[in-house]
Design an enzyme around this catalytic site. Structure first.
Site, PDB file in Angstrom:
ATOM      1  N   TYR A 287     -13.987   1.548   2.278  1.00 22.16           N
ATOM      2  CA  TYR A 287     -12.990   2.873   2.565  1.00 22.16           C
ATOM      3  C   TYR A 287     -13.628   4.171   2.395  1.00 22.16           C
ATOM      4  O   TYR A 287     -13.020   5.090   2.571  1.00 22.16           O
ATOM      5  CB  TYR A 287     -11.878   2.511   1.812  1.00 22.16           C
ATOM      6  CG  TYR A 287     -10.707   1.768   2.461  1.00 22.16           C
ATOM      7  CD1 TYR A 287      -9.957   2.265   3.288  1.00 22.16           C
ATOM      8  CD2 TYR A 287     -10.806   0.402   2.137  1.00 22.16           C
ATOM      9  CE1 TYR A 287      -8.989   1.256   4.080  1.00 22.16           C
ATOM     10  CE2 TYR A 287      -9.887  -0.412   2.884  1.00 22.16           C
ATOM     11  CZ  TYR A 287      -8.927   0.144   3.590  1.00 22.16           C
ATOM     12  OH  TYR A 287      -8.062  -0.689   4.304  1.00 22.16           O
TER      13      TYR A 287
ATOM     14  N   ASN B 295       1.016  -1.152   0.030  1.00 22.89           N
ATOM     15  CA  ASN B 295       0.098   0.075  -0.152  1.00 22.89           C
ATOM     16  C   ASN B 295       0.825   1.289  -0.105  1.00 22.89           C
ATOM     17  O   ASN B 295       1.946   1.210   0.271  1.00 22.89           O
ATOM     18  CB  ASN B 295      -0.767  -0.032   1.336  1.00 22.89           C
ATOM     19  CG  ASN B 295      -2.088  -0.548   0.920  1.00 22.89           C
ATOM     20  OD1 ASN B 295      -2.934  -0.558   0.076  1.00 22.89           O
ATOM     21  ND2 ASN B 295      -2.715  -1.429   1.899  1.00 22.89           N
TER      22      ASN B 295
ATOM     23  N   ARG C 260      -5.374   2.616  14.972  1.00 17.72           N
ATOM     24  CA  ARG C 260      -5.188   1.294  14.359  1.00 17.72           C
ATOM     25  C   ARG C 260      -3.642   0.618  14.346  1.00 17.72           C
ATOM     26  O   ARG C 260      -3.633  -0.214  14.699  1.00 17.72           O
ATOM     27  CB  ARG C 260      -5.883   1.451  13.007  1.00 17.72           C
ATOM     28  CG  ARG C 260      -6.075   0.029  12.229  1.00 17.72           C
ATOM     29  CD  ARG C 260      -6.787  -1.033  12.947  1.00 17.72           C
ATOM     30  NE  ARG C 260      -6.571  -2.382  12.124  1.00 17.72           N
ATOM     31  CZ  ARG C 260      -6.877  -3.724  12.900  1.00 17.72           C
ATOM     32  NH1 ARG C 260      -6.956  -3.517  14.133  1.00 17.72           N
ATOM     33  NH2 ARG C 260      -6.495  -4.772  12.201  1.00 17.72           N
TER      34      ARG C 260
ATOM     35  N   ASP D 103      -7.024  -6.508  -1.505  1.00 14.67           N
ATOM     36  CA  ASP D 103      -7.885  -7.632  -1.134  1.00 14.67           C
ATOM     37  C   ASP D 103      -9.356  -7.232  -0.402  1.00 14.67           C
ATOM     38  O   ASP D 103     -10.219  -7.963  -0.072  1.00 14.67           O
ATOM     39  CB  ASP D 103      -7.322  -8.552  -0.043  1.00 14.67           C
ATOM     40  CG  ASP D 103      -7.015  -7.613   1.244  1.00 14.67           C
ATOM     41  OD1 ASP D 103      -7.268  -6.523   1.295  1.00 14.67           O
ATOM     42  OD2 ASP D 103      -6.491  -8.055   2.137  1.00 14.67           O
TER      43      ASP D 103
HETATM   44  P1  NAD Z   1       4.812  -5.141   8.029  1.00 14.78           P
HETATM   45  O1  NAD Z   1       5.465  -3.928   8.740  1.00 14.78           O
HETATM   46  O2  NAD Z   1       4.744  -6.306   9.246  1.00 14.78           O
HETATM   47  O3  NAD Z   1       5.575  -5.804   7.040  1.00 14.78           O
HETATM   48  C1  NAD Z   1       6.371  -5.067   6.115  1.00 14.78           C
HETATM   49  C2  NAD Z   1       7.850  -5.614   5.849  1.00 14.78           C
HETATM   50  O4  NAD Z   1       8.191  -4.789   4.755  1.00 14.78           O
HETATM   51  C3  NAD Z   1       8.631  -5.405   6.912  1.00 14.78           C
HETATM   52  O5  NAD Z   1       9.176  -6.534   7.545  1.00 14.78           O
HETATM   53  C4  NAD Z   1       9.665  -4.389   6.217  1.00 14.78           C
HETATM   54  O6  NAD Z   1      10.965  -4.298   6.983  1.00 14.78           O
HETATM   55  C5  NAD Z   1       9.614  -4.680   5.034  1.00 14.78           C
HETATM   56  N1  NAD Z   1      10.139  -3.372   4.029  1.00 14.78           N
HETATM   57  C6  NAD Z   1       9.913  -2.077   4.185  1.00 14.78           C
HETATM   58  N2  NAD Z   1      10.650  -1.586   3.247  1.00 14.78           N
HETATM   59  C7  NAD Z   1      11.175  -2.280   2.393  1.00 14.78           C
HETATM   60  C8  NAD Z   1      12.069  -2.508   1.317  1.00 14.78           C
HETATM   61  N3  NAD Z   1      12.297  -1.213   0.468  1.00 14.78           N
HETATM   62  N4  NAD Z   1      12.219  -3.479   0.765  1.00 14.78           N
HETATM   63  C9  NAD Z   1      12.339  -4.608   1.329  1.00 14.78           C
HETATM   64  N5  NAD Z   1      11.560  -4.798   2.251  1.00 14.78           N
HETATM   65  C10 NAD Z   1      10.848  -3.704   3.080  1.00 14.78           C
HETATM   66  O7  NAD Z   1       3.498  -4.802   7.209  1.00 14.78           O
HETATM   67  P2  NAD Z   1       2.107  -5.809   7.144  1.00 14.78           P
HETATM   68  O8  NAD Z   1       1.143  -5.092   7.904  1.00 14.78           O
HETATM   69  O9  NAD Z   1       2.367  -7.177   7.091  1.00 14.78           O
HETATM   70  O10 NAD Z   1       1.624  -5.102   5.774  1.00 14.78           O
HETATM   71  C11 NAD Z   1       2.733  -5.301   4.722  1.00 14.78           C
HETATM   72  C12 NAD Z   1       2.140  -4.587   3.322  1.00 14.78           C
HETATM   73  O11 NAD Z   1       1.056  -5.339   2.598  1.00 14.78           O
HETATM   74  C13 NAD Z   1       1.759  -3.200   3.663  1.00 14.78           C
HETATM   75  O12 NAD Z   1       1.963  -2.329   2.464  1.00 14.78           O
HETATM   76  C14 NAD Z   1       0.181  -3.147   3.652  1.00 14.78           C
HETATM   77  O13 NAD Z   1      -0.524  -1.846   3.421  1.00 14.78           O
HETATM   78  C15 NAD Z   1      -0.036  -4.306   2.574  1.00 14.78           C
HETATM   79  N6  NAD Z   1      -1.288  -4.851   2.667  1.00 14.78           N
HETATM   80  C16 NAD Z   1      -2.141  -4.628   1.505  1.00 14.78           C
HETATM   81  C17 NAD Z   1      -3.381  -5.403   1.308  1.00 14.78           C
HETATM   82  C18 NAD Z   1      -4.089  -5.278   0.047  1.00 14.78           C
HETATM   83  O14 NAD Z   1      -5.310  -5.388  -0.114  1.00 14.78           O
HETATM   84  N7  NAD Z   1      -3.480  -4.650  -1.056  1.00 14.78           N
HETATM   85  C19 NAD Z   1      -3.787  -6.133   2.330  1.00 14.78           C
HETATM   86  C20 NAD Z   1      -2.959  -6.406   3.494  1.00 14.78           C
HETATM   87  C21 NAD Z   1      -1.761  -5.622   3.598  1.00 14.78           C
HETATM   88  C1  G6P Z   2      -7.677  -4.213   3.719  1.00 11.18           C
HETATM   89  C2  G6P Z   2      -7.198  -3.327   2.642  1.00 11.18           C
HETATM   90  C3  G6P Z   2      -5.887  -3.431   3.036  1.00 11.18           C
HETATM   91  C4  G6P Z   2      -5.250  -3.008   4.014  1.00 11.18           C
HETATM   92  C5  G6P Z   2      -5.853  -3.696   5.450  1.00 11.18           C
HETATM   93  C6  G6P Z   2      -5.120  -2.888   6.666  1.00 11.18           C
HETATM   94  O1  G6P Z   2      -7.325  -5.582   3.561  1.00 11.18           O
HETATM   95  O2  G6P Z   2      -7.508  -3.717   1.559  1.00 11.18           O
HETATM   96  O3  G6P Z   2      -5.026  -2.506   1.674  1.00 11.18           O
HETATM   97  O4  G6P Z   2      -3.708  -2.884   4.321  1.00 11.18           O
HETATM   98  O5  G6P Z   2      -6.991  -3.691   5.142  1.00 11.18           O
HETATM   99  O6  G6P Z   2      -5.647  -3.787   7.643  1.00 11.18           O
HETATM  100  P1  G6P Z   2      -4.988  -3.574   9.238  1.00 11.18           P
HETATM  101  O7  G6P Z   2      -5.621  -4.903   9.756  1.00 11.18           O
HETATM  102  O8  G6P Z   2      -3.514  -3.779   8.886  1.00 11.18           O
HETATM  103  O9  G6P Z   2      -5.522  -2.410   9.581  1.00 11.18           O
HETATM  104 MN    MN Z   3      -6.300  -2.727  -0.219  1.00  8.82          MN
END
Ligand code: NAD
Ligand code: G6P
Ligand code: MN
Length: 442
Positions: free
Chosen positions: A265, A147, A285, A170
């Site tokens: 959202y 994100n 959050r 997702d």
């Molecule tokens: P998190 O902080 O637990 O994990 C992210 C990891 O990325 C960390 O280990 C961090 O060290 C690493 N990182 C940061 N910058 C980096 C770089 N430049 N190169 C390599 N690694 C790097 O985060 P999370 O809550 O597990 O979420 C991970 C990502 O997934 C976030 O961007 C979140 O918003 C996204 N997400 C997206 C969706 C979706 O629907 N698109 C759903 C859930 C989570």
């Molecule tokens: C949804 C969105 C993701 C977002 C997540 C945040 O799944 O589609 O883009 O990263 O919610 O969830 P959290 O549990 O980290 O607040």
């Molecule tokens: Mn999303």
């Protein structure tokens, strides 16, 4: 059958174990020969990776597993990069949420000034991953769900337009599971839907079952009664109270346009006053996630490492993440599955900027995607989307040009922000907080 090699970028993510286990479960349709984890925080990744290594050895010893902070090792010989990085990790998410709240403005991970700040950090990280992938595995595809996907997608459109990257979210997956439940179907795969919008900013306007029966009347009725509250998603991932509130609030969001079903959202843009009133500026959050998901995942991993076995551990495949395998399979096996992707509009939404990155249904196969035309959208949605897409475009332009002016305009234009004065106050605080991550702004 061909077996695939995968690198998970953001190996230290709280979602990594669930995704790795899900990949093992899905081997019938998506066979794997190699899984690698890559992260730029070796220590954070190590805990997750060591636990996954034990699990994989015990459950799928034929899969080669490794983890690294070295880009060459990570990106050499891969077919897919599954990217979920969070540049700045939760410490910065907390600031993204708390700084706007200080000024009475929505503090959210991907919406409003917090999302803009996160975007300004993510762009460089994602571009770096694309460049590594193209250098070491030029034929690979990146499936990105890092994100804020809307801003990341616009950045890749401008900076790496020919790269093989697909951006996906997702949230619609989860909401479609809930809608399937509302109409008594088992899975979202039994729905045939049409949707348009930007990421975290869209609407369903047609929903049929696979026989072509119109399901909108039942879903409308349920939305008017309860929003998404009470509807069960088979892949339950959003179960905490703050999410329950979001699902219930969708009732009010829906009331604004009873012809369409909104993405959850939209509450941040249409009811910012409500969101701020119900927020605790001292505990957002990000704090919840650190206290619950992050703590839990790292505890489980540490226990597995200490015990030297994953037997009896609460490690579970993340059922919700199978949409990522759907996407990988569509490319690998040319399945032509219909799914929502974030792609350049190019006329898919007839009366909207051709260069906007929109979230629309696409047919996905081994040569990429074909968009499904959504036609002309109503004035209400168009007005909202024009404002929001401008926020996203200005943010990316600010990053590329190092422009303070454009970032101030982007924040001012966000529907969550009341004035240019407040926008400037927030921006100046965000610049201070993001010194390590943002390009210098002039
Ligand atoms: P998190 O902080 O637990 O994990 C992210 C990891 O990325 C960390 O280990 C961090 O060290 C690493 N990182 C940061 N910058 C980096 C770089 N430049 N190169 C390599 N690694 C790097 O985060 P999370 O809550 O597990 O979420 C991970 C990502 O997934 C976030 O961007 C979140 O918003 C996204 N997400 C997206 C969706 C979706 O629907 N698109 C759903 C859930 C989570
Ligand atoms: C949804 C969105 C993701 C977002 C997540 C945040 O799944 O589609 O883009 O990263 O919610 O969830 P959290 O549990 O980290 O607040
Ligand atoms: Mn999303």
């Amino acid at each position: 059958m061909k077996k695939y090699s995968i690198v998970v970028a953001g190996g230290g993510s709280t979602f990594t174990p669930g995704i790795a286990l899900m990949l093992l479960e899905e081997q019938d349709r998506f066979p794997i020969r190699k899984i690698k984890f890559y992260d730029n925080d070796g220590k954070r990744q190590e805990t997750i990776a060591k636990a996954c290594e034990i699990y994989i050895k015990e459950n799928a010893p034929e899969i080669e597993f490794s983890y690294t902070t070295d880009p060459e090792e990570a990106f050499t010989d891969v077919d897919f990069c599954m990217a979920h990085i969070r540049v700045g990790k939760y410490a910065m998410r907390e600031k993204d949420e708390k700084i706007p709240l200080k000024y009475g403005v929505v503090g959210q991970e991907t919406c409003g000034p917090g999302g803009i700040a996160y975007g300004m950090r993510s762009i460089g990280g994602i571009i770096e991953l694309i460049d590594y992938m193209e250098k070491y595995s030029p034929n690979a595809w990146m499936l990105n769900y890092s994100n804020p996907a809307a801003i990341v997608a616009e950045a890749t459109r401008r900076l790496r337009p020919d790269s093989k990257i697909l951006n996906i979210c997702d949230m619609p997956v989860d909401l479609e599971e809930k809608m399937a439940d509302m109409v008594g179907l088992k899975s979202r795969k039994q729905l045939d839907t049409q949707y348009y919008g930007l990421n975290h900013f869209g609407w369903w306007h047609k929903i049929y079952d696979n026989e072509g029966n119109d399901l909108m009347p039942i879903i409308r009725k349920k939305m008017a009664e309860n929003g998404f509250a009470g509807a069960i998603s088979q892949t339950d991932q959003h179960v905490e109270n703050s999410w329950m509130d979001t699902f219930a609030k969708a009732k009010d969001v829906y009331a604004l346009d009873p012809e369409t079903i909104p993405n959850t959202y939209l509450k941040y843009y249409l009811f910012p006053d409500y969101v701020v009133e119900h927020a605790n500026p001292e505990h957002t959050r990000a704090n919840e996630v650190m206290e619950h998901r992050e703590k839990h995942i790292f505890e489980v991993c540490n226990n597995i490492i200490e015990a030297g076995t994953a037997k009896g551990s609460p490690f579970e495949p993340d059922a919700h993440a199978t949409y990522i395998v759907d996407l990988a399979c569509a490319i690998a096996k040319n399945t032509k599955e219909k799914m929502l992707l974030i792609v350049p509009n190019e006329g898919t939404i007839e009366n909207f900027d051709r260069t906007a990155m929109v979230e629309v249904p696409c047919i996905v196969g081994s040569n990429g995607y074909e968009r499904i035309v959504q036609g002309a959208i109503p004035q209400f949605q168009k007005g909202l989307m024009e404002q929001q897409v401008s926020v996203e475009k200005l943010t990316v332009a600010a990053w590329i040009e190092g422009s303070y002016q454009k970032l101030w305009q982007a924040i001012t234009l966000s529907k969550t922000v009341p004035s240019a004065r407040v926008a400037k106050l927030i921006l100046d605080d965000l610049i201070e907080a993001n010194k390590e991550y943002w390009p210098e702004l002039k």
